[in-house]
Design a protein around this motif. Structure first.
Motif, PDB file in Angstrom:
ATOM      1  N   ILE A 142       0.855  -1.195   0.000  1.00 45.87           N
ATOM      2  CA  ILE A 142       0.000   0.000   0.000  1.00 45.87           C
ATOM      3  C   ILE A 142       0.883   1.235   0.000  1.00 45.87           C
ATOM      4  N   LEU A 143       0.692   2.090  -0.985  1.00 48.77           N
ATOM      5  CA  LEU A 143       1.449   3.334  -1.045  1.00 48.77           C
ATOM      6  C   LEU A 143       0.794   4.379  -0.135  1.00 48.77           C
ATOM      7  N   PRO A 144       1.605   5.291   0.403  1.00 51.58           N
ATOM      8  CA  PRO A 144       1.045   6.294   1.324  1.00 51.58           C
ATOM      9  C   PRO A 144      -0.104   7.101   0.736  1.00 51.58           C
ATOM     10  N   ASN A 145      -0.007   7.463  -0.563  1.00 50.42           N
ATOM     11  CA  ASN A 145      -1.070   8.303  -1.126  1.00 50.42           C
ATOM     12  C   ASN A 145      -2.385   7.567  -1.296  1.00 50.42           C
ATOM     13  N   MET A 146      -2.375   6.233  -1.127  1.00 48.36           N
ATOM     14  CA  MET A 146      -3.628   5.481  -1.143  1.00 48.36           C
ATOM     15  C   MET A 146      -4.409   5.681   0.143  1.00 48.36           C
ATOM     16  N   CYS A 147      -3.766   6.284   1.140  1.00 47.41           N
ATOM     17  CA  CYS A 147      -4.385   6.406   2.462  1.00 47.41           C
ATOM     18  C   CYS A 147      -4.872   7.818   2.756  1.00 47.41           C
ATOM     19  N   ASP A 148      -4.917   8.658   1.726  1.00 49.44           N
ATOM     20  CA  ASP A 148      -5.469   9.994   1.928  1.00 49.44           C
ATOM     21  C   ASP A 148      -6.987   9.954   2.038  1.00 49.44           C
ATOM     22  N   ASP A 149      -7.584   8.879   1.547  1.00 53.93           N
ATOM     23  CA  ASP A 149      -9.029   8.703   1.587  1.00 53.93           C
ATOM     24  C   ASP A 149      -9.335   7.370   2.258  1.00 53.93           C
ATOM     25  N   PRO A 150     -10.159   7.342   3.300  1.00 48.37           N
ATOM     26  CA  PRO A 150     -10.445   6.086   4.009  1.00 48.37           C
ATOM     27  C   PRO A 150     -11.045   5.003   3.118  1.00 48.37           C
ATOM     28  N   THR A 151     -11.890   5.409   2.171  1.00 48.69           N
ATOM     29  CA  THR A 151     -12.496   4.427   1.281  1.00 48.69           C
ATOM     30  C   THR A 151     -11.451   3.783   0.386  1.00 48.69           C
ATOM     31  N   MET A 152     -10.548   4.580  -0.160  1.00 44.66           N
ATOM     32  CA  MET A 152      -9.481   4.044  -0.993  1.00 44.66           C
ATOM     33  C   MET A 152      -8.565   3.139  -0.186  1.00 44.66           C
ATOM     34  N   ALA A 153      -8.250   3.548   1.046  1.00 44.72           N
ATOM     35  CA  ALA A 153      -7.376   2.737   1.901  1.00 44.72           C
ATOM     36  C   ALA A 153      -8.003   1.378   2.183  1.00 44.72           C
ATOM     37  N   LEU A 154      -9.287   1.368   2.495  1.00 39.41           N
ATOM     38  CA  LEU A 154      -9.974   0.112   2.809  1.00 39.41           C
ATOM     39  C   LEU A 154     -10.069  -0.776   1.570  1.00 39.41           C
ATOM     40  N   THR A 155     -10.395  -0.196   0.426  1.00 42.62           N
ATOM     41  CA  THR A 155     -10.479  -0.970  -0.812  1.00 42.62           C
ATOM     42  C   THR A 155      -9.129  -1.579  -1.164  1.00 42.62           C
ATOM     43  N   SER A 156      -8.077  -0.765  -1.110  1.00 41.25           N
ATOM     44  CA  SER A 156      -6.737  -1.237  -1.463  1.00 41.25           C
ATOM     45  C   SER A 156      -6.278  -2.339  -0.525  1.00 41.25           C
ATOM     46  N   LEU A 157      -6.583  -2.185   0.750  1.00 43.37           N
ATOM     47  CA  LEU A 157      -6.156  -3.175   1.738  1.00 43.37           C
ATOM     48  C   LEU A 157      -6.903  -4.491   1.573  1.00 43.37           C
ATOM     49  N   ALA A 158      -8.200  -4.416   1.316  1.00 47.12           N
ATOM     50  CA  ALA A 158      -8.981  -5.636   1.105  1.00 47.12           C
ATOM     51  C   ALA A 158      -8.460  -6.406  -0.103  1.00 47.12           C
ATOM     52  N   ILE A 159      -8.148  -5.692  -1.177  1.00 45.94           N
ATOM     53  CA  ILE A 159      -7.634  -6.331  -2.393  1.00 45.94           C
ATOM     54  C   ILE A 159      -6.259  -6.941  -2.136  1.00 45.94           C
ATOM     55  N   LEU A 160      -5.390  -6.202  -1.440  1.00 49.01           N
ATOM     56  CA  LEU A 160      -4.050  -6.724  -1.145  1.00 49.01           C
ATOM     57  C   LEU A 160      -4.125  -8.016  -0.338  1.00 49.01           C
ATOM     58  N   ILE A 161      -4.939  -8.021   0.703  1.00 47.67           N
ATOM     59  CA  ILE A 161      -5.052  -9.208   1.554  1.00 47.67           C
ATOM     60  C   ILE A 161      -5.639 -10.378   0.761  1.00 47.67           C
ATOM     61  N   GLN A 162      -6.666 -10.109  -0.018  1.00 45.56           N
ATOM     62  CA  GLN A 162      -7.300 -11.167  -0.803  1.00 45.56           C
ATOM     63  C   GLN A 162      -6.316 -11.767  -1.805  1.00 45.56           C
ATOM     64  N   GLU A 163      -5.599 -10.923  -2.544  1.00 47.06           N
ATOM     65  CA  GLU A 163      -4.659 -11.427  -3.549  1.00 47.06           C
ATOM     66  C   GLU A 163      -3.491 -12.157  -2.909  1.00 47.06           C
ATOM     67  N   SER A 164      -3.042 -11.677  -1.762  1.00 48.67           N
ATOM     68  CA  SER A 164      -1.930 -12.333  -1.072  1.00 48.67           C
ATOM     69  C   SER A 164      -2.326 -13.725  -0.598  1.00 48.67           C
ATOM     70  N   LEU A 165      -3.524 -13.848  -0.057  1.00 57.56           N
ATOM     71  CA  LEU A 165      -3.994 -15.154   0.404  1.00 57.56           C
ATOM     72  C   LEU A 165      -4.202 -16.111  -0.768  1.00 57.56           C
ATOM     73  N   LEU A 166      -4.656 -15.591  -1.905  1.00 59.63           N
ATOM     74  CA  LEU A 166      -4.834 -16.428  -3.081  1.00 59.63           C
ATOM     75  C   LEU A 166      -3.492 -16.960  -3.579  1.00 59.63           C
ATOM     76  N   GLU A 167      -2.489 -16.086  -3.640  1.00 59.24           N
ATOM     77  CA  GLU A 167      -1.165 -16.505  -4.101  1.00 59.24           C
ATOM     78  C   GLU A 167      -0.526 -17.490  -3.129  1.00 59.24           C
ATOM     79  N   ARG A 168      -0.822 -17.332  -1.860  1.00 56.11           N
ATOM     80  CA  ARG A 168      -0.205 -18.193  -0.846  1.00 56.11           C
ATOM     81  C   ARG A 168      -0.841 -19.574  -0.819  1.00 56.11           C
TER      82      ARG A 168
END
Length: 220
Positions: A142-168
């Motif tokens: 997650i890049l810092p500028n993704m966290c200027d907006d709570p909605t963007m931060a939550l969306t980005s984090l959900a996607i990161l966690i989901q993709e990481s678990l899929l790859e693992r």
């Protein structure tokens, strides 16, 4: 030439950080703004704000105007304050993780995950470390500028966690019980949801409320 460029980048980065810190703390030093503008001009960064600062006597520029010029220069130079100079970004990301973490037990993951600053990545970003110590970094960071907006931060984090678990694990999560399809973290009308593409698309659950949705929706 390489050494000169390295010195330039180091000097300008330090000046950018000083100017940014002055803006954040409300004690901007006009001389720092002038020094930064001169450094940028020496390397042909001739934006309107840079030229205006260089051409005017800083003692005659009102503080409010100098503040605006400093912000414009940082923006034109592509400066990002990161997490260290904008700690509110990190707090936004931690709040987002607290929401996503409520869904992890449906994947068999217990314990409280943590946000981890990835200093060894470029650009510096943030990742997630589970309670058992495993880092979820398959989905990037997650890049810092993704966290200027709570909605963007939550969306980005959900996607990161989901993709990481899929790859693992090579197992899709979450899954819509009605359509037996993998769902995806998505922003819909300013709400972050687990979105299923079945039957033209529908919300399985808001992110953070997956357990409740799965308990009341059973396959037919």
């Amino acid at each position: 030439m390489s050494n000169a460029m390295d010195e330039y980048e180091a000097d300008t980065e330090q000046l950018k950080r000083r100017v940014c810190l002055g803006l954040c703390e409300g004690d901007l030093d006009p001389q720092d703004v002038v020094a930064l503008a001169c450094e940028l001009l020496d390397w042909f960064h001739c934006t309107d704000a840079v030229l205006e600062v260089v051409e005017r006597n800083p003692a005659e520029v009102p503080q409010a105007e100098m503040t605006d010029l400093a912000r414009r220069i940082l923006h034109d130079a592509g400066f990002d304050p990161g997490f260290d100079l904008a700690p509110e970004r990190l707090e936004t990301l931690r709040a987002a993780l607290h929401i996503v973490a409520r869904d992890l037990p449906t994947r068999g993951i217990e314990g409280e995950p943590e946000i981890e600053i990835l200093e060894d990545w470029f650009p510096v970003g943030a990742g997630v470390r589970l309670a058992d110590g495993e880092r979820l970094n398959w989905g990037g960071h997650i890049l810092p500028n993704m966290c200027d907006d709570p909605t963007m931060a939550l969306t980005s984090l959900a996607i990161l966690i989901q993709e990481s678990l899929l790859e693992r694990t090579w197992q899709v999560w979450p899954v819509c019980p009605r359509h037996d399809l993998g769902v995806h973290g998505s922003e819909r009308e300013r709400e972050v949801v687990w979105w299923c593409a079945g039957d033209g698309g529908h919300t399985l659950a808001p992110v953070g409320e997956l357990a409740r949705a799965l308990s009341r929706r059973r396959p037919e």
